[in-house]
Write an enzyme that holds these catalytic residues in place. Structure first.
Site, PDB file in Angstrom:
ATOM      1  N   LYS A  58       0.827  -1.222   0.000  1.00 17.29           N
ATOM      2  CA  LYS A  58       0.000   0.000   0.000  1.00 17.29           C
ATOM      3  C   LYS A  58       0.854   1.262   0.000  1.00 17.29           C
ATOM      4  O   LYS A  58       0.581   2.200  -0.764  1.00 17.29           O
ATOM      5  CB  LYS A  58      -0.940  -0.027   1.210  1.00 17.29           C
ATOM      6  CG  LYS A  58      -1.789   1.231   1.392  1.00 17.29           C
ATOM      7  CD  LYS A  58      -2.989   0.978   2.261  1.00 17.29           C
ATOM      8  CE  LYS A  58      -2.611   0.311   3.571  1.00 17.29           C
ATOM      9  NZ  LYS A  58      -1.837   1.210   4.464  1.00 17.29           N
ATOM     10  N   THR A  60       3.952   1.542  -0.988  1.00 14.16           N
ATOM     11  CA  THR A  60       4.671   1.597  -2.260  1.00 14.16           C
ATOM     12  C   THR A  60       3.775   2.136  -3.369  1.00 14.16           C
ATOM     13  O   THR A  60       4.190   2.975  -4.180  1.00 14.16           O
ATOM     14  CB  THR A  60       5.198   0.188  -2.630  1.00 14.16           C
ATOM     15  OG1 THR A  60       6.045  -0.272  -1.570  1.00 14.16           O
ATOM     16  CG2 THR A  60       5.987   0.221  -3.921  1.00 14.16           C
ATOM     17  N   ARG A  81       2.548   8.629   7.034  1.00 11.94           N
ATOM     18  CA  ARG A  81       2.871   8.539   8.461  1.00 11.94           C
ATOM     19  C   ARG A  81       4.363   8.249   8.661  1.00 11.94           C
ATOM     20  O   ARG A  81       5.033   7.720   7.772  1.00 11.94           O
ATOM     21  CB  ARG A  81       2.058   7.426   9.128  1.00 11.94           C
ATOM     22  CG  ARG A  81       0.576   7.709   9.227  1.00 11.94           C
ATOM     23  CD  ARG A  81      -0.184   6.490   9.684  1.00 11.94           C
ATOM     24  NE  ARG A  81      -0.037   5.400   8.730  1.00 11.94           N
ATOM     25  CZ  ARG A  81      -0.171   4.118   9.037  1.00 11.94           C
ATOM     26  NH1 ARG A  81      -0.440   3.756  10.270  1.00 11.94           N
ATOM     27  NH2 ARG A  81      -0.043   3.192   8.113  1.00 11.94           N
ATOM     28  N   LYS A  92       7.108  -6.290  10.492  1.00  8.44           N
ATOM     29  CA  LYS A  92       6.508  -5.610   9.347  1.00  8.44           C
ATOM     30  C   LYS A  92       7.545  -4.894   8.489  1.00  8.44           C
ATOM     31  O   LYS A  92       7.417  -4.801   7.280  1.00  8.44           O
ATOM     32  CB  LYS A  92       5.464  -4.614   9.848  1.00  8.44           C
ATOM     33  CG  LYS A  92       4.713  -3.886   8.751  1.00  8.44           C
ATOM     34  CD  LYS A  92       3.622  -3.022   9.359  1.00  8.44           C
ATOM     35  CE  LYS A  92       2.901  -2.213   8.291  1.00  8.44           C
ATOM     36  NZ  LYS A  92       3.738  -1.150   7.720  1.00  8.44           N
ATOM     37  N   ALA A 260      -2.987   1.841  13.024  1.00  4.21           N
ATOM     38  CA  ALA A 260      -4.389   1.803  12.598  1.00  4.21           C
ATOM     39  C   ALA A 260      -5.171   0.685  13.271  1.00  4.21           C
ATOM     40  O   ALA A 260      -6.400   0.733  13.305  1.00  4.21           O
ATOM     41  CB  ALA A 260      -4.476   1.658  11.085  1.00  4.21           C
ATOM     42  N   PHE A 288      -3.259  -0.171   7.385  1.00  4.75           N
ATOM     43  CA  PHE A 288      -3.882  -1.497   7.261  1.00  4.75           C
ATOM     44  C   PHE A 288      -5.054  -1.464   6.271  1.00  4.75           C
ATOM     45  O   PHE A 288      -5.051  -0.688   5.322  1.00  4.75           O
ATOM     46  CB  PHE A 288      -4.268  -2.043   8.628  1.00  4.75           C
ATOM     47  CG  PHE A 288      -3.088  -2.357   9.493  1.00  4.75           C
ATOM     48  CD1 PHE A 288      -2.054  -3.170   9.035  1.00  4.75           C
ATOM     49  CD2 PHE A 288      -2.972  -1.836  10.779  1.00  4.75           C
ATOM     50  CE1 PHE A 288      -0.948  -3.463   9.821  1.00  4.75           C
ATOM     51  CE2 PHE A 288      -1.869  -2.129  11.575  1.00  4.75           C
ATOM     52  CZ  PHE A 288      -0.859  -2.941  11.095  1.00  4.75           C
ATOM     53  N   PHE A 368       2.740  -8.750  -9.029  1.00  4.68           N
ATOM     54  CA  PHE A 368       3.832  -9.601  -8.552  1.00  4.68           C
ATOM     55  C   PHE A 368       4.197 -10.573  -9.668  1.00  4.68           C
ATOM     56  O   PHE A 368       3.348 -10.931 -10.495  1.00  4.68           O
ATOM     57  CB  PHE A 368       3.422 -10.362  -7.285  1.00  4.68           C
ATOM     58  CG  PHE A 368       3.575  -9.572  -6.023  1.00  4.68           C
ATOM     59  CD1 PHE A 368       4.649  -9.798  -5.167  1.00  4.68           C
ATOM     60  CD2 PHE A 368       2.654  -8.595  -5.676  1.00  4.68           C
ATOM     61  CE1 PHE A 368       4.800  -9.070  -4.002  1.00  4.68           C
ATOM     62  CE2 PHE A 368       2.792  -7.862  -4.510  1.00  4.68           C
ATOM     63  CZ  PHE A 368       3.869  -8.100  -3.664  1.00  4.68           C
ATOM     64  N   TRP A 396       6.883  -0.611  -7.917  1.00  3.57           N
ATOM     65  CA  TRP A 396       8.081  -1.100  -7.221  1.00  3.57           C
ATOM     66  C   TRP A 396       9.199  -1.323  -8.228  1.00  3.57           C
ATOM     67  O   TRP A 396      10.351  -0.955  -7.987  1.00  3.57           O
ATOM     68  CB  TRP A 396       7.759  -2.408  -6.490  1.00  3.57           C
ATOM     69  CG  TRP A 396       8.850  -2.879  -5.573  1.00  3.57           C
ATOM     70  CD1 TRP A 396       8.972  -2.610  -4.233  1.00  3.57           C
ATOM     71  CD2 TRP A 396       9.975  -3.706  -5.914  1.00  3.57           C
ATOM     72  NE1 TRP A 396      10.100  -3.204  -3.722  1.00  3.57           N
ATOM     73  CE2 TRP A 396      10.737  -3.884  -4.730  1.00  3.57           C
ATOM     74  CE3 TRP A 396      10.412  -4.297  -7.098  1.00  3.57           C
ATOM     75  CZ2 TRP A 396      11.911  -4.641  -4.704  1.00  3.57           C
ATOM     76  CZ3 TRP A 396      11.589  -5.049  -7.073  1.00  3.57           C
ATOM     77  CH2 TRP A 396      12.325  -5.214  -5.888  1.00  3.57           C
TER      78      TRP A 396
END
Length: 543
Positions: A58, A60, A81, A92, A260, A288, A368, A396
């Site tokens: 998210k 990225t 954030r 994470k 979150a 999230f 992906f 990415w």
């Protein structure tokens, strides 16, 4: 590119900034005050389906979208954030994007940055020290040591600190009592900073923080302790938004970092509102899945921001859909069209929720290498059948070039659709009504069960006039339910509320559900094991 060159893009002069070296700066509050009557630009909220160990990307996608908007000629600022050291060194990882869609200087942002997290931790623990000192020095306010609700804080995952005893070792060391630590990003101090509009607003919010009850069962606040000035002093620099940049030199405000799943999960009010004044498009994200971050953005932050999103981007991956469709992590590399179809109902629920708020939504399919042609074709077909716009992203790997389709479709969505934002509930609803509204309409649950303690608290809060506040539900991020094992789109489940935490300074009531914890623990193999610094000063293993 040096930070002044980035500032020049959004018409900020050197007098508007406080430089932290060549690549970081803070924006002075007086400049923000001068901007308040300027017209707002467009606001784009990036959210996602419930996260899985497969990763959704998210942050990225948020970075890549901002770069792509800049690439197609749109004046754009990204508002994110600040990462917490807890997840950065835990499981994470950091929160500065990745690959060619990244915010820099990544190492600084993921570590000490401009000291905001340290200032918040210090202010939080200073308040704890003031409370204990007040009791030790005669306890004029008659604070009940067994009913001190204010916890200490640390911006690391440390399960050993969840429950502690303080004041041991004799009379000179204070009054013995039970205490505990929250992770700093889940603290009320963080939420207060992120929802404050000015120094005066910060002080007003600090005054309202409830820290304990006295021996009569009445609330004791920071205003009673008369320390809001000292706390504001510790936070004065942290309140200023931070300016950095993406790899492709798009301006980025990185400021505030509430979790979150525990707190309200959005970057600071000042960062978002300032970006809206300085750019035609502001891209921001909520933590999230949309059931947590987006719901809290819309029901807690938007009333203060006074600006709803013009469009919502929901990030999804085929890998994650397969997990929500029942596929184990180890089998995600294998084609499984049926699992994509089963998992689609999870994405569909999040789409319905955003539409419930009256907001136009678009799906960003984050690519992906394991995605197959058949899986891609099915997902595109399912979205087309639902009439939902979608775009594939490869930011990415390809930076802004991988997000141009998404950027163009988001702009088209904003220009051709008029949002009609509808809050989920009015302030006049009771606490129980608000929670039922969230659980039934956003999570898709059957209802809510309240512990005896939670029932007592709801009655008490209503008598004190606190029930007008919005609700911030703390629950697992992995499921629409409060059970992390229930993936996909579970039905007929009940959310269990074990207790409430009033956060009057932040301006909301936290409902603790299931087994969610306010101080996480480290995994068996924390990310910190891969981190190092070389003799040359190069940092390795940080992501």
């Amino acid at each position: 590119m040096e930070i002044q060159s980035i500032a020049d893009k959004i018409h900020l002069t050197k007098d508007d900034l406080e430089l932290y070296g060549n690549y970081k700066a803070k924006i002075h509050l007086d400049k923000i005050e001068h901007l308040k009557n300027e017209k707002n630009g467009h606001l784009i909220l990036v959210t996602s389906i419930n996260p899985t160990p497969a990763g959704e990307g998210k942050s990225t996608v948020s970075v890549g979208l901002a770069d792509a908007l800049t690439h197609i000629g749109k004046s754009t600022i990204l508002a994110l954030r600040e990462p917490s050291l807890g997840p950065t060194m835990g499981m994470k990882g950091g929160a500065a994007g990745g690959g060619y869609a990244q915010v820099v200087p990544m190492e600084d942002i993921n570590l000490h940055f401009t000291g905001d997290l340290h200032a918040l931790t210090t202010a939080n623990n200073a308040l704890a020290a003031f409370i204990d000192n007040h009791m030790y020095q005669g306890n004029e306010l008659q604070i009940d040591p067994d009913n001190v609700s204010w916890k200490r804080a640390l911006d690391l995952n440390d399960r050993a600190l969840r429950q502690v005893k303080v004041g041991l070792g004799g009379k000179t060391n204070g009054i013995p009592r039970e205490d505990g630590f929250d992770i700093t990003v889940a603290s009320e101090m963080m939420a207060v900073l992120c929802l404050s509009a000015s120094i005066e607003d910060l002080k007003a919010r600090l005054r309202q923080i409830v820290v304990a009850e006295n021996t009569k069962g009445e609330p004791v606040t920071v205003e009673d302790l008369k320390v809001e000035g000292a706390l504001a002093l510790l936070l004065k620099d942290a309140l200023q938004p931070n300016l950095v940049q993406t790899i492709e030199h798009t301006p980025v405000f990185v400021h505030g970092g509430p979790f979150a799943n525990i707190a309200h999960g959005c970057n600071s009010l000042l960062a978002t509102s300032t970006a809206l004044k300085l750019a035609d498009y502001t891209v921001t994200e909520a933590g999230f899945g949309a059931d947590l971050g987006a719901e809290k953005f819309l029901d807690i932050k938007v009333p203060h921001l006074k600006k709803a999103p013009d469009a919502v981007v929901i990030v999804v991956t085929i890998r994650a859909l397969k997990m929500h469709g029942g596929v184990a992590l180890k089998d995600l590399q294998k084609e499984n069209v049926e699992a994509v179809k089963r998992g689609f109902v999870h994405l569909e629920k999040h789409l319905q929720n955003m539409q419930r708020y009256g907001l136009p939504a678009i799906v960003a399919i984050n690519e992906f290498s394991s995605d197959t042609k058949n899986e891609e074709a099915l997902l595109s077909q399912l979205l087309k059948e639902k009439g939902v716009p979608a775009a594939r992203t490869s930011v990415w790997q390809n930076g802004s070039q991988g997000g141009i389709e998404l950027a163009e479709k988001v702009v088209d969505l904003i220009e051709t659709t008029e949002p009609s934002f509808m809050p989920l509930y009015p302030a006049s609803f009771t606490i129980e009504e608000k929670i039922n509204k969230i659980v039934k309409e956003i999570y898709g649950g059957a209802g809510v069960s309240f512990s005896k303690k939670a029932r007592q608290q709801m009655n008490q809060f209503a008598k004190r006039g606190w029930d007008h506040l919005p609700i911030c539900i703390a629950k697992t991020q992995y499921s629409l339910s409060d059970d992390p094992e229930k993936l996909g789109c579970p039905k007929d489940f009940t959310i269990s509320v074990r207790e409430f935490v009033p956060k009057l300074g932040a301006g909301f009531i936290v409902a603790l559900t299931g087994k969610v914890l306010t101080m996480p623990g480290l995994p068996k193999q924390p990310a910190a094991l891969k981190m190092d610094i070389l003799e040359t000063g190069e940092i390795t293993g940080l992501f």
